[in-house]
Design an enzyme around this catalytic site. Structure first.
Site, PDB file in Angstrom:
ATOM      1  N   GLU A   1     -67.302  20.180-123.909  1.00 48.14           N
ATOM      2  CA  GLU A   1     -67.204  18.842-124.473  1.00 48.14           C
ATOM      3  C   GLU A   1     -66.156  18.882-125.587  1.00 48.14           C
ATOM      4  OE1 GLU A   1     -70.845  17.133-125.989  1.00 48.14           O
ATOM      5  OE2 GLU A   1     -69.841  15.263-126.467  1.00 48.14           O
TER       6      GLU A   1
ATOM      7  N   HIS B   1     -81.217  15.854-125.795  1.00 50.46           N
ATOM      8  CA  HIS B   1     -80.078  15.458-124.957  1.00 50.46           C
ATOM      9  C   HIS B   1     -80.364  15.652-123.469  1.00 50.46           C
ATOM     10  CE1 HIS B   1     -76.823  14.099-127.410  1.00 50.46           C
ATOM     11  NE2 HIS B   1     -76.647  15.211-128.090  1.00 50.46           N
TER      12      HIS B   1
ATOM     13  N   HIS C   1     -82.551  18.261-131.391  1.00 55.41           N
ATOM     14  CA  HIS C   1     -81.472  17.356-130.991  1.00 55.41           C
ATOM     15  C   HIS C   1     -80.897  17.772-129.624  1.00 55.41           C
ATOM     16  CE1 HIS C   1     -77.892  14.755-131.790  1.00 55.41           C
ATOM     17  NE2 HIS C   1     -77.297  15.666-131.044  1.00 55.41           N
ATOM     18  N   GLU C   2     -80.547  19.040-129.510  1.00 52.53           N
ATOM     19  CA  GLU C   2     -79.925  19.485-128.249  1.00 52.53           C
ATOM     20  C   GLU C   2     -80.933  19.391-127.109  1.00 52.53           C
ATOM     21  OE1 GLU C   2     -76.832  19.631-128.526  1.00 52.53           O
ATOM     22  OE2 GLU C   2     -76.777  19.813-130.712  1.00 52.53           O
TER      23      GLU C   2
ATOM     24  N   GLU D   1     -75.102  10.173-128.675  1.00 58.24           N
ATOM     25  CA  GLU D   1     -75.261  10.799-129.991  1.00 58.24           C
ATOM     26  C   GLU D   1     -76.085   9.949-130.961  1.00 58.24           C
ATOM     27  OE1 GLU D   1     -74.915  13.711-130.287  1.00 58.24           O
ATOM     28  OE2 GLU D   1     -73.539  14.255-128.674  1.00 58.24           O
TER      29      GLU D   1
ATOM     30  N   GLU E   1     -75.230  20.855-125.891  1.00 58.48           N
ATOM     31  CA  GLU E   1     -76.404  20.643-125.041  1.00 58.48           C
ATOM     32  C   GLU E   1     -76.171  20.933-123.562  1.00 58.48           C
ATOM     33  OE1 GLU E   1     -74.666  18.113-126.599  1.00 58.48           O
ATOM     34  OE2 GLU E   1     -74.426  16.400-125.272  1.00 58.48           O
TER      35      GLU E   1
ATOM     36  N   GLY F   1     -71.793  22.323-134.168  1.00 56.31           N
ATOM     37  CA  GLY F   1     -73.110  22.830-134.540  1.00 56.31           C
ATOM     38  C   GLY F   1     -73.780  23.479-133.341  1.00 56.31           C
ATOM     39  N   ALA F   2     -73.810  22.749-132.243  1.00 56.64           N
ATOM     40  CA  ALA F   2     -74.448  23.241-131.036  1.00 56.64           C
ATOM     41  C   ALA F   2     -74.056  22.338-129.876  1.00 56.64           C
ATOM     42  CB  ALA F   2     -75.962  23.239-131.200  1.00 56.64           C
TER      43      ALA F   2
HETATM   44 ZN   LIG Z   1     -75.602  15.596-129.866  1.00 53.99          ZN
END
Ligand SMILES: [Zn+2]
Length: 1011
Positions: free
Chosen positions: A124, A304, A300-301, A323, A267, A264-265
């Site tokens: 991404e 997703h 959060h991930e 998001e 998904e 950060g991370a």
């Molecule tokens: Zn996200």
């Protein structure tokens, strides 16, 4: 420079001409030369195939290309700048390509790259095109089968998305693994990982009884730091089942941690890749905040998987669809896991620190942008945090049950599809049965709305009239704004601090209700009120707006003590501190703290803190950045001095309490809400003690002892940071000791880099330069780069040094970073958008740095776009054109701006159908132009700006008749306010006159007599 940047526009969206029915990939992995074979089954969406089809590709060496098994002749395709163009493709075909890429040379960390002996991917937004030729766009979904081949010794673990199908052995020490992901996905969710890891395992039983394997892959040295991640993951999985009815869908859920990551991370379906910062946590190395971040990012991930993966985006303009929604979901998860009030305060703090300034500067953009050059530049606070606030407002408007019905409809209707924000809102409307039409405006309009609140109590009838108006300032490219729907959560308190029952139009609404402000101006009248009362507005921060209330001076001190909504109480407490600090900046001789703040603090410190986390929030002073946001022109040094002065004053005044709390809150390490709150408040007490002259030496000894003896990183680091950032204290021995102790732990060492750059003294510039040549500094590791450059730019007094040295240093480093990692360079560069808020001298220095950087040879598209948008704001006409010299009313050309108030009132009263303010505006314009004025647009022409009427509205809301009369008579001029509204002195005076005329018209109409 801007000419070379091609913008991509949302309105130009076209669906793909081909679907990729199935994707099969075969990797022969090696850090220096990886070969990727791709087999794509293509099917044209129409019966008539197009002339040509372009697949995206970047930095690929094409080795072989076949169509339906046949080598493709050179006249059937072209290698073009951004990929591969097939000429006359058939209606359906299989495209087989083999390309070579070099992961070890990939310092951008986009696509397949090598870091720490491991191979991994970040696709991404548009990294997949750096792996193979493909339709690299989110609306192209396919099931993937991926086979990974690599040397077993160096890459014993081979991971990709989905379920593991088979493994085997290759010749000469090689091995392979085949993964199949049955859920069609866009390629931005593709991931692979190869390398040496240890794996920490757990499992989760889903609501339908399936067992899912949970696996966290980390480097050997992090083996014992995965517990928090696994525990958070299980709670997130259970929460998504309970709150949204969403179940996980694959056999396993994998998380891989790396030190080298731009974000950060990520998904990726079934195979999340994380910055170590958001996975690892152990008491010895992670602070309490780190624990909270791990919990929220893991969640959060995970969330997703439904909001982003199962239902994905049609195009990148819709980024907030996944998001904003997912941030809202993770915030609610964290609120349920921890203290809801404290969580909300943290959310709002983040929004105000990052998003409000963005919305007010040259980089302002709608939550759904209309144009971009490089999508990586739109992973912004606006898309994420403001996007989350929009979803929250919808949630507030619908209530939990109808919101859930809407979300069920959304997931059911669009599972497996790539959709838009309209689709989301439509599904919510269908599911909830409510009209959300107006919320579409929030996605389209940039800028933070200002809401003005005026209260009109009428003791005789026992009623209270609330008048709210809204205005959104102009932003680049959006000179005019419309009203947006703003939910206003409201309660009334009597003078004893008890909530009153609410009655509106005869209806009983309980003790709290939500009003919807959807027009420019609206009124509500509460009835059945027997005595004086204080209204509490925007409880829980029910909308992302800036509130100006006419009764602030009396309401804030009361609400700071009595409001029972934690956010609202904190907000009013902060308001008291801000008022003090701004007052002190205007007049530094003033005594701090004033009575209101002193009493509010005394009320909190008079009791033992039962809720220490919330107490710590109340007693933490507003940040220097946030104070800067309250000023038209940033006064860096004055802000720092004022904040330090207030800290010292509170330190002195409540010294006994701080000492009692510091000692009484000490406790053995535990990780629960109470213990975390106690540690936080204890550190705050220590910071006040250090500011207390009488107790300072004792405090330093306590801090040093805490640093040496703490059994957890939270307390050790807090003491360390307080001492190192205390410019009157020599901490070199601590800096050496910390380095020796933690040099082998990258995340802790990042802190070592960043904390010393927090010292507010000129020598910090030199320190930063030295750190860049430190043996442990590495330009290729984004965390490390941010720990120096990000920390440097976050130190206001050093970054904004008046001689421009901070900007120049920063600019030189961005120049260098741009060649290595343009994404990170562009993100760091966004601080340069603050120039309009600087004084003339600093502004000149910062603009020079922007111009200098923009001339850099081989400037990346990422950085070029950010700089370009910063510069455009400088060269473009201001969004609200100020044309003070473009009108000529008198034949002489001189402007006659004096208004005869009485004549204007008479004229205004003739306009009986117009609202008072509009009637006043038209009347004043007619007097000036000496002719009929048809509408407000024509009036704006006469005034030379449409801001005049806007300011008049604001003034008439925020001042009473008497004050306006005094101002008009006394030639009053507020230069700061005028600048904020982009008006000159004459225009400002006109606005005052219009406001007064409007008041007089209103009084006449309501037969209230003269004021
Ligand atoms: Zn996200």
């Amino acid at each position: 420079m801007m000419a070379s940047i091609q913008g991509i526009r949302r309105e130009d969206y076209r669906p793909p001409e081909y679907d990729i029915v199935a994707t099969s990939l075969d990797f022969h992995l090696d850090a220096d030369r990886t070969e990727v074979s791709a087999e794509l089954q293509m099917r044209c969406r129409s019966l008539e195939p197009p002339e040509s089809l372009t697949l995206h590709g970047e930095n690929l060496e094409l080795l072989e290309l076949r169509l339906d098994g046949q080598v493709l002749a050179a006249d059937r395709y072209d290698l073009v700048a951004d990929g591969l163009r097939l000429r006359h493709p058939p209606q359906t075909f299989t495209l087989s390509s083999r390309v070579r890429i070099c992961p070890s040379a990939n310092t951008q960390l986009s696509g397949l790259y090598a870091a720490d002996g491991v191979l991994l991917t970040q696709c991404e937004a548009e990294g997949f095109r750096r792996i193979t030729y493909y339709l690299d766009r989110p609306d192209c979904l396919a099931p993937f089968t991926v086979t990974l081949h690599a040397a077993r010794e160096q890459y014993p673990i081979l991971l990709a998305n989905g379920n593991l199908e088979a493994t085997g052995t290759d010749d000469a020490g090689g091995h392979w693994a085949r993964w199949r992901d049955p859920f069609p996905k866009p390629c931005y969710l593709f991931a692979l990982v190869a390398g040496k890891f240890v794996v920490e395992r757990d499992h989760f039983t889903t609501m339908s009884g399936r067992s899912v394997a949970l696996e966290v892959y980390v480097a050997e040295r992090y083996r014992d730091s995965c517990g928090r991640a696994l525990d958070s993951l299980k709670r997130a999985m259970a929460w998504d089942e309970q709150v949204y009815g969403r179940e996980y869908d694959l056999e396993r859920y994998m998380i891989v941690a790396t030190d080298s990551f731009n974000m950060g991370a990520m998904e990726n379906k079934g195979l999340n890749i994380f910055n170590t910062k958001y996975v690892l946590a152990s008491p010895e190395t992670a602070t309490d905040d780190d624990y909270l971040h791990v919990e929220s990012v893991i969640a959060h991930e995970y969330f997703h998987n439904w909001s982003g993966n199962r239902v994905t985006l049609r195009d990148w303009f819709q980024l907030s669809l996944k998001e904003g929604l997912t941030v809202f979901r993770d915030q609610e998860f964290s609120a349920d896991q921890n203290s809801r009030g404290v969580q909300r305060i943290a959310d709002v703090r983040r929004l105000r620190a990052a998003q409000f300034p963005e919305d007010a500067g040259p980089l302002a953009h709608p939550v759904r942008p209309e144009v971009y050059a490089e999508i990586n530049n739109f992973y912004t606070a606006t898309v994420y945090e403001k996007g989350a606030e929009i979803v929250r407002m919808i949630h507030t408007t619908l209530g939990p049950a109808r919101f859930r019905a809407g979300m069920d409809e959304y997931f059911a209707r669009f599972d497996g599809q790539a959709v838009t924000i309209e689709d989301f809102l439509t599904a919510l409307e269908v599911g909830s049965g409510c009209d959300l039409q107006a919320f579409r405006r929030w996605y389209a309009q940039a800028g933070t709305p200002r809401v003005v609140a005026r209260w009109h109590p009428d003791p005789e009838s026992g009623s209270l009239r609330l008048e709210l108006s809204q205005r959104t300032p102009a932003t680049p490219g959006q000179p005019t704004k419309t009203a947006v729907p703003i939910p206003v959560r409201v309660a009334l308190f009597d003078h004893a601090g008890k909530r009153l029952p609410l009655q509106l139009d005869g209806a009983h609404l309980g003790e709290e209700t939500v009003l919807m402000l959807s027009q420019t101006r609206q009124e509500w009248t509460f009835t059945g009120i027997s005595g004086p009362c204080v209204p509490s507005l925007f409880r829980g921060f029910s909308a992302p707006i800036i509130l100006e209330r006419s009764d602030a001076a009396s309401a804030e001190p009361f609400l700071a003590r009595h409001d029972d909504d934690p956010f609202s109480r904190w907000e009013n407490f902060q308001a008291l501190a801000i008022r003090e600090l701004l007052g002190y900046i205007r007049e530094p001789k003033q005594v701090l703290p004033g009575a209101d703040l002193r009493e509010a603090v005394a009320a909190v410190t008079a009791q033992w803190p039962e809720d220490p986390a919330f107490c710590a929030e109340l007693l933490t002073l507003p940040s220097e950045d946030y104070l800067g946001e309250q000023m038209e022109i940033l006064q860096v040094d004055a802000i720092h001095a004022a904040r330090e002065a207030l800290r010292k004053a509170l330190g002195e005044l409540f010294g006994e309490t701080w000492m009692a709390w510091y000692q009484g809150l000490a406790a053995p390490y535990r990780l629960d809400g109470l213990a975390v709150g106690q540690r936080r408040l204890r550190q705050l007490a220590l910071s006040y003690l250090l500011a207390n002259d009488r107790l300072r030496w004792e405090a330093i000894a306590l801090a040093r002892l805490q640093y040496a003896e703490a059994d957890n990183m939270s307390e050790r680091l807090a003491a360390y940071a307080l001492l190192v950032q205390d410019v009157d204290h020599d901490s070199e021995d601590l800096i050496m000791d910390f380095y020796r102790t933690w040099r082998h732990h990258p995340l802790v060492l990042d802190r070592w880099f960043s904390i010393q750059l927090g010292r507010a003294e000129p020598a910090t510039l030199h320190r930063a330069a030295n750190l860049l040549v430190h043996p442990d500094f590495d330009w290729r590791v984004p965390n490390r780069v941010r720990s120096v450059l990000g920390a440097f730019a976050a130190n206001p007094t050093v970054f904004h040094a008046a001689d421009g040295s901070g900007y120049r240093f920063f600019g030189e480093q961005l120049r260098r970073l741009d060649d290595i990692n343009p994404q990170t360079a562009a993100r760091l560069a966004t601080v340069l958008s603050r120039w309009p808020r600087l004084d003339e001298r600093r502004r000149g220095h910062m603009q020079e740095v922007i111009a200098e950087l923009a001339r850099k040879p081989a400037l990346s598209r990422d950085l070029a776009e950010v700089l370009g948008r910063c510069r455009e704001a400088a060269t473009e006409a201001p969004a609200h054109p100020v044309r003070p010299h473009s009108i000529s009313i008198h034949p002489s050309g001189a402007r006659e701006m004096n208004v005869d108030i009485d004549t204007a009132v008479k004229k205004g009263l003739e306009k009986a159908e117009e609202r008072c303010l509009d009637a006043a505006t038209l009347a004043v314009a007619e007097l000036l132009a000496r002719k009929e004025i048809g509408d407000l647009g024509a009036a704006a022409e006469v005034f030379g700006s449409d801001q005049v009427a806007e300011l008049a509205g604001f003034l008439s809301d925020s001042m009473d008749c008497k004050a306006l009369q005094d101002c008009c008579a006394g030639q009053h001029f507020d230069a700061e306010q005028a600048r904020e509204w982009e008006l000159d002195r004459d225009q400002y005076r006109l606005a005052l006159s219009i406001a007064l005329v409007a008041h007089k018209i209103e009084r006449e109409r309501e037969r209230l007599g003269p004021c």
